[in-house]
Design a protein around this motif. Structure first.
Motif, mmCIF file in Angstrom:
data_model
loop_
_atom_site.group_PDB
_atom_site.id
_atom_site.type_symbol
_atom_site.label_atom_id
_atom_site.label_comp_id
_atom_site.label_asym_id
_atom_site.label_seq_id
_atom_site.Cartn_x
_atom_site.Cartn_y
_atom_site.Cartn_z
ATOM 1 N N THR A 58 40.001 46.164 37.983
ATOM 2 C CA THR A 58 40.939 45.053 38.165
ATOM 3 C C THR A 58 42.386 45.515 38.036
ATOM 4 O OG1 THR A 58 39.337 43.432 37.338
ATOM 5 C CG2 THR A 58 41.657 42.807 37.282
ATOM 6 N N LEU A 59 42.667 46.279 36.986
ATOM 7 C CA LEU A 59 44.048 46.681 36.720
ATOM 8 C C LEU A 59 44.535 47.796 37.643
ATOM 9 C CD1 LEU A 59 44.187 46.600 32.806
ATOM 10 C CD2 LEU A 59 44.699 44.787 34.447
ATOM 11 N N SER A 60 43.605 48.466 38.325
ATOM 12 C CA SER A 60 44.005 49.561 39.218
ATOM 13 C C SER A 60 43.979 49.155 40.691
ATOM 14 C CB SER A 60 43.098 50.775 38.998
ATOM 15 O OG SER A 60 41.745 50.467 39.303
ATOM 16 N N GLY A 61 43.864 47.845 40.962
ATOM 17 C CA GLY A 61 43.921 47.376 42.336
ATOM 18 C C GLY A 61 42.618 47.462 43.095
ATOM 19 N N PHE A 101 42.932 39.018 33.435
ATOM 20 C CA PHE A 101 43.192 40.391 33.018
ATOM 21 C C PHE A 101 44.516 40.909 33.578
ATOM 22 C CE2 PHE A 101 38.361 40.956 32.578
ATOM 23 C CZ PHE A 101 38.414 40.596 31.238
ATOM 24 N N LEU A 102 44.843 40.539 34.803
ATOM 25 C CA LEU A 102 46.108 40.970 35.390
ATOM 26 C C LEU A 102 47.295 40.376 34.639
ATOM 27 C CD1 LEU A 102 45.197 40.768 39.176
ATOM 28 C CD2 LEU A 102 45.795 42.842 37.912
ATOM 29 N N ALA A 103 47.105 39.203 34.032
ATOM 30 C CA ALA A 103 48.171 38.581 33.243
ATOM 31 C C ALA A 103 48.449 39.366 31.963
ATOM 32 C CB ALA A 103 47.806 37.141 32.908
ATOM 33 N N LEU A 159 42.839 46.904 26.353
ATOM 34 C CA LEU A 159 42.410 45.540 26.657
ATOM 35 C C LEU A 159 40.957 45.321 26.265
ATOM 36 C CD1 LEU A 159 43.312 43.657 29.947
ATOM 37 C CD2 LEU A 159 41.221 43.213 28.686
ATOM 38 N N VAL A 160 40.086 46.242 26.640
ATOM 39 C CA VAL A 160 38.664 46.089 26.304
ATOM 40 C C VAL A 160 38.465 46.147 24.793
ATOM 41 C CG1 VAL A 160 36.381 47.149 26.508
ATOM 42 C CG2 VAL A 160 37.840 46.944 28.523
ATOM 43 N N ALA A 161 39.237 46.992 24.110
ATOM 44 C CA ALA A 161 39.115 47.082 22.653
ATOM 45 C C ALA A 161 39.454 45.752 21.992
ATOM 46 C CB ALA A 161 40.024 48.187 22.125
ATOM 47 N N TRP A 190 53.375 34.835 24.233
ATOM 48 C CA TRP A 190 52.342 34.357 25.144
ATOM 49 C C TRP A 190 51.320 35.445 25.443
ATOM 50 C CZ3 TRP A 190 51.718 37.102 29.592
ATOM 51 C CH2 TRP A 190 52.776 37.927 29.989
ATOM 52 N N HIS A 191 51.796 36.715 25.469
ATOM 53 C CA HIS A 191 50.897 37.841 25.736
ATOM 54 C C HIS A 191 49.923 38.026 24.577
ATOM 55 C CE1 HIS A 191 49.721 42.112 26.314
ATOM 56 N NE2 HIS A 191 49.897 41.845 27.593
ATOM 57 N N LEU A 192 50.429 37.887 23.360
ATOM 58 C CA LEU A 192 49.565 37.952 22.178
ATOM 59 C C LEU A 192 48.533 36.834 22.209
ATOM 60 C CD1 LEU A 192 48.785 38.975 19.357
ATOM 61 C CD2 LEU A 192 50.624 37.549 18.430
ATOM 62 N N ALA A 193 48.975 35.620 22.587
ATOM 63 C CA ALA A 193 48.048 34.482 22.642
ATOM 64 C C ALA A 193 46.958 34.713 23.680
ATOM 65 C CB ALA A 193 48.825 33.205 22.954
ATOM 66 N N LEU A 194 47.316 35.229 24.842
ATOM 67 C CA LEU A 194 46.326 35.501 25.879
ATOM 68 C C LEU A 194 45.335 36.571 25.426
ATOM 69 C CD1 LEU A 194 48.328 35.482 29.259
ATOM 70 C CD2 LEU A 194 46.700 33.784 28.424
ATOM 71 N N THR A 195 45.831 37.588 24.732
ATOM 72 C CA THR A 195 44.936 38.642 24.248
ATOM 73 C C THR A 195 43.929 38.079 23.253
ATOM 74 O OG1 THR A 195 46.750 40.240 24.490
ATOM 75 C CG2 THR A 195 44.836 40.935 23.220
ATOM 76 N N VAL A 196 44.387 37.217 22.369
ATOM 77 C CA VAL A 196 43.476 36.576 21.408
ATOM 78 C C VAL A 196 42.445 35.729 22.160
ATOM 79 C CG1 VAL A 196 43.311 34.898 19.537
ATOM 80 C CG2 VAL A 196 45.165 36.584 19.546
ATOM 81 N N LEU A 197 42.891 35.064 23.232
ATOM 82 C CA LEU A 197 41.985 34.222 24.017
ATOM 83 C C LEU A 197 40.939 35.026 24.779
ATOM 84 C CD1 LEU A 197 44.307 31.456 25.519
ATOM 85 C CD2 LEU A 197 42.401 31.140 23.934
#
Length: 318
Positions: A108-111, A41-43, A52-54, A227-234
């Motif tokens: 996670t995203l807020s530390g 998620f941090l990536a 992200l959740v959507a 790569w960001h699009l690919a990670l989101t799809v993953l």
């Protein structure tokens, strides 16, 4: 291939004794992947938790639909979908898992990865309380001791934080209730169909969230690069695969073993938060976590003793 040898996409039927070795591998894979979710998620930054959740919901549904097609299980899915009571229960499960996902990603995203880990450490204790409150179960002495120690731990942590550790408590509550709800339909809804139904219920929520984000701050999917699009799809794969591994492990391993292996996930999350993200761990938090771990040891010893006693008790003949 018989059912006892089926992979994680197989049925939820009980398996033969040959399954434990493979079951342990499935369990380790499931909890290992869950434990490393903060890194994934941090990536995906600078994407925020709402977007992200959507996308996670959208791509989970896409991946589940592909799996149902490849495994030719749409027929079984339609049977479940026609059962009104089951679908109503799954609607409640969808609300709970959405709360869980949103809180976890926000943390996670807020530390607050360590807070998230705490939530899953105390989840087994909260599950015991669910048995008391909702199922009117009686706790054994050791279980009461574990609950008491955990309550003290929460107080200590609240002092250490300067506020109630709400992320941990929301995660423990939502996932504990989610597990309780899913057990009510566990015999009729397999893991893949369950995630598909939950994703379908949450699809309108995801759509509204994406519209709101696009008209306010703007969608960030793929903004840093392909790569960001690919990670989101993953994210759909990362959501579904551990769940399927978990379902396969549950069919092959005793409850005690699953109870012990489940701590791999929060332990990995804790390590990520403390060692790699350098989240603060003052003395009060170490004491609080220490108390939680003591409570879990008491709970696991009691669970193992109860399981051993059950195995030694001869069956009652009719």
């Amino acid at each position: 291939m018989n059912r006892s040898e089926a992979g994680p996409l197989g049925s939820d039927a009980p398996t033969t004794p040959a399954g434990p070795g493979r079951g342990l591998a499935y369990a380790a894979s499931a909890y290992g992947l869950w434990g490393l979710l903060p890194v994934f998620f941090l990536a995906l930054k600078p994407m925020g938790p709402v977007e992200l959740v959507a996308w996670r919901i959208v791509f989970s549904l896409v991946f589940c639909a592909l799996l149902l097609t490849v495994t030719r299980r749409w027929g079984a899915f339609r049977v479940i979908a026609r059962h009104g009571r089951t679908m109503a229960i799954m609607a409640v499960a969808s609300v709970l898992i959405f709360c869980n996902w949103q809180t976890y990603v926000f943390g996670t995203l807020s530390g607050h990865v360590v807070d998230a880990a705490l939530g899953y450490f105390i989840n087994p204790i909260f599950t015991v309380l669910i048995g008391v409150v909702l199922l009117r179960e009686s706790l054994r002495v050791a279980q009461w001791i574990a609950v008491g120690i955990a309550a003290v731990a929460v107080v200590v942590l609240a002092v250490g934080y300067g506020s109630v550790p709400w992320i941990a408590l929301v995660l423990a509550t939502s996932f504990g209730l989610y597990g309780y709800i899913k057990k009510r339909v566990g015999g009729t809804v397999d893991a893949l169909s369950g995630l598909t139904i939950e994703s379908l219920y949450l699809l309108p929520v995801a759509g509204v969230a994406l519209v709101i984000v696009s008209t306010t701050s703007g969608l960030l999917i793929g903004a840093p690069g392909p790569w960001h699009l690919a990670l989101t799809v993953l994210s759909g794969v990362i959501t579904a695969v551990p769940l399927l591994f978990f379902a396969a492990a549950s069919r092959r391993l005793p409850l005690v073993t699953m109870g012990l292996v489940q701590f791999v996930a929060p332990l990995l999350q804790f390590i990520v938060g403390v060692v790699f993200l350098h989240e603060a761990m003052p003395l009060e938090r170490w004491i609080g976590f220490g108390l939680v771990w003591v409570a879990l040891v008491v709970l696991m010893i009691d669970l193992a003793a109860a399981a051993g006693a059950a195995r030694r008790t001869p069956p009652v003949l009719p």
